[in-house]
Design a protein around this motif. Sequence first.
Motif, PDB file in Angstrom:
ATOM      1  N   UNK A 106       5.022   1.005   8.249  1.00 59.23           N
ATOM      2  CA  UNK A 106       6.145   2.419   8.214  1.00 59.23           C
ATOM      3  C   UNK A 106       5.419   3.642   8.893  1.00 59.23           C
ATOM      4  N   UNK A 107       4.854   4.780   9.470  1.00 58.14           N
ATOM      5  CA  UNK A 107       4.057   5.783   8.973  1.00 58.14           C
ATOM      6  C   UNK A 107       4.717   6.908   8.218  1.00 58.14           C
ATOM      7  N   UNK A 164       0.899  -1.099  -0.123  1.00 54.25           N
ATOM      8  CA  UNK A 164      -0.216   0.022  -0.063  1.00 54.25           C
ATOM      9  C   UNK A 164       1.059   1.207  -0.369  1.00 54.25           C
ATOM     10  N   UNK A 165       2.283   1.268   0.095  1.00 55.05           N
ATOM     11  CA  UNK A 165       2.915   2.203   0.388  1.00 55.05           C
ATOM     12  C   UNK A 165       4.323   2.151  -0.830  1.00 55.05           C
ATOM     13  N   UNK A 166       5.096   3.447  -1.294  1.00 54.51           N
ATOM     14  CA  UNK A 166       5.998   2.818  -1.989  1.00 54.51           C
ATOM     15  C   UNK A 166       7.308   2.173  -0.779  1.00 54.51           C
ATOM     16  N   UNK A 171       5.785  -8.913   4.729  1.00 55.90           N
ATOM     17  CA  UNK A 171       6.110  -7.802   4.414  1.00 55.90           C
ATOM     18  C   UNK A 171       7.154  -7.727   3.627  1.00 55.90           C
ATOM     19  N   UNK A 172       7.824  -7.209   2.617  1.00 56.84           N
ATOM     20  CA  UNK A 172       9.614  -6.931   2.692  1.00 56.84           C
ATOM     21  C   UNK A 172       9.218  -5.573   2.050  1.00 56.84           C
ATOM     22  N   UNK A 173      10.390  -5.022   2.628  1.00 56.86           N
ATOM     23  CA  UNK A 173       9.987  -3.473   2.717  1.00 56.86           C
ATOM     24  C   UNK A 173      11.062  -3.349   2.170  1.00 56.86           C
TER      25      UNK A 173
END
Length: 538
Positions: A317-318, A200-202, A250-252
């Motif tokens: 992550x915020x 949902x985010x970069x 999740x993988x960031x």
Amino acid sequence: MGKIRQRLIVIGILILVSIAALIPRNATIRVEDKNTGRMKDSTVRRVPINLGLDLQGGIHLALEVDQSKGPVPDCADAIQRAERVVRTRIDEFGTTEPVVQIQGRCRLIVELAGEKDPARARNIVQRTAFLEFRITDMKNLFRDALPQIDGVLRRAGIKGPAAAPSAVAQLFGGDTAKAKKDTADANAPGVLSSLLFQGSMPGEYLVPEEQWQRVDSLIQRADVKAAMPRTIELRWGAQTESRGARPYRALYAVDAKPIITGEELVKASARRDPTNNQPIVPFELSRRGARIFSQETARHIGDYMAIILDGRVQGEPPVIKGQIGANGQIEMGSKPLQEASDLALVLRAGALPAPLTIVDERTISGTLGADSIHDGVLAGVVGVLLVIVIMIGYYRMSGALAVAALTLYCLFTLGGLALFGFTLTLPGLAGFVLSIGIAVDANVLIFERIREELVHGKSLRLAVDDGFLHAMNAIVDSNVSTILTALILYAVGTGPVQGFAITLIIGIIASMISAVFVVKTLFLMWLQRRPDMVTLSI
């Protein structure tokens, strides 16, 4: 008469203080819940004397540097620095008189008396607790490099699944032509990209739970790391997430350089968020850290910031909505408050210089400790009975006075252990029994000196006064030398040796009070009540 009254007042105060120190108090211990099998806090009422590992059981851990997570050139230096960090953690852990010591060059020994939760103890000791704040891959550099990474894996002979169009399509937003770039077979999906779903985010990618180990093995390959953008690193999320009915990991993709690390952290605590009642760990940064954090967050307003602990991203992550100063918080999600408290503890203590692995673990049963206490008490009782028989049989009424003082000696010794919070170990029990003999040894010197004074024709009162006076030099010399030896043992020893030394020191001090001060008071009272007495039962 006034002198005797003053002495009795002093003895009465010592008795009251010792009794007050030994009054049972409420203590919190961790026990296993019979219904759930989990550890929980329970309140018990017991005498406030701390028992060592050998008497109440507990946990013994032997740790070494974990070389499997990267070579450590100097394990001795790493263990020495780890010892300081682990000692700080254990001191806050709440265990009484823990043992944290280096064995040999590269091994650390940790012993926790009375601890019944091995898993929690292991987590506190082993947790690296390296905290980082990194911006996620806002420019999608990892996503753009995926076709090249897929090509590297394909050339290495690693094949992807037969078809995974949904993952490819979702990853590149429907642009399947981009997914087929640098692909020999237009119908074959990318080896790595076929296992990733855009989050949902970069910088966020979701991996099906059953595939995360395969993905992890792929991204750890040297050729894959070489194909990665140099400014980007990959970090897994700390826990599994559910999207619909399917679990994902999740993988960031995050910046390789953190904007700040936990080295700048000065405070950390644990509490519940009043808005959702979930545990959080508020923290405070140093002045230097606050300045850097403020500058970097001001540059990244609108970006997502991953909070990484021990290489795992904590929570989602915020987004940085504004400049952040010295204070922040780590959200623990559905984890228990106890885990938040443990995290705050290890953050306050600082990060380990290298990962530690447990090479030996033993849980010592409290039953063995109970047997040791029983045997130690039995030995003490036998020793006291022998002392009573010998003293009364040889010195008669004077010996009975020494035996009466011996009961106060026991009270003063146990009261001293409880009052100053010292720990009683099995060698400490041996020291306690030994100091019983030392206690009556002073009386033997005094009584023999009184006998000599009576042989020289002195009156009873004068013989008693001179007997105590002239025996003092020998008593003080022997007891002071023993105390000095015990102090050396305490300074250079650890664990059981220190327990022996402490008990011996307190016992000697108590024996000095009982053998000299209390016995002389009893003699004075005896002579006061029998002024016409011409012979002494000694």
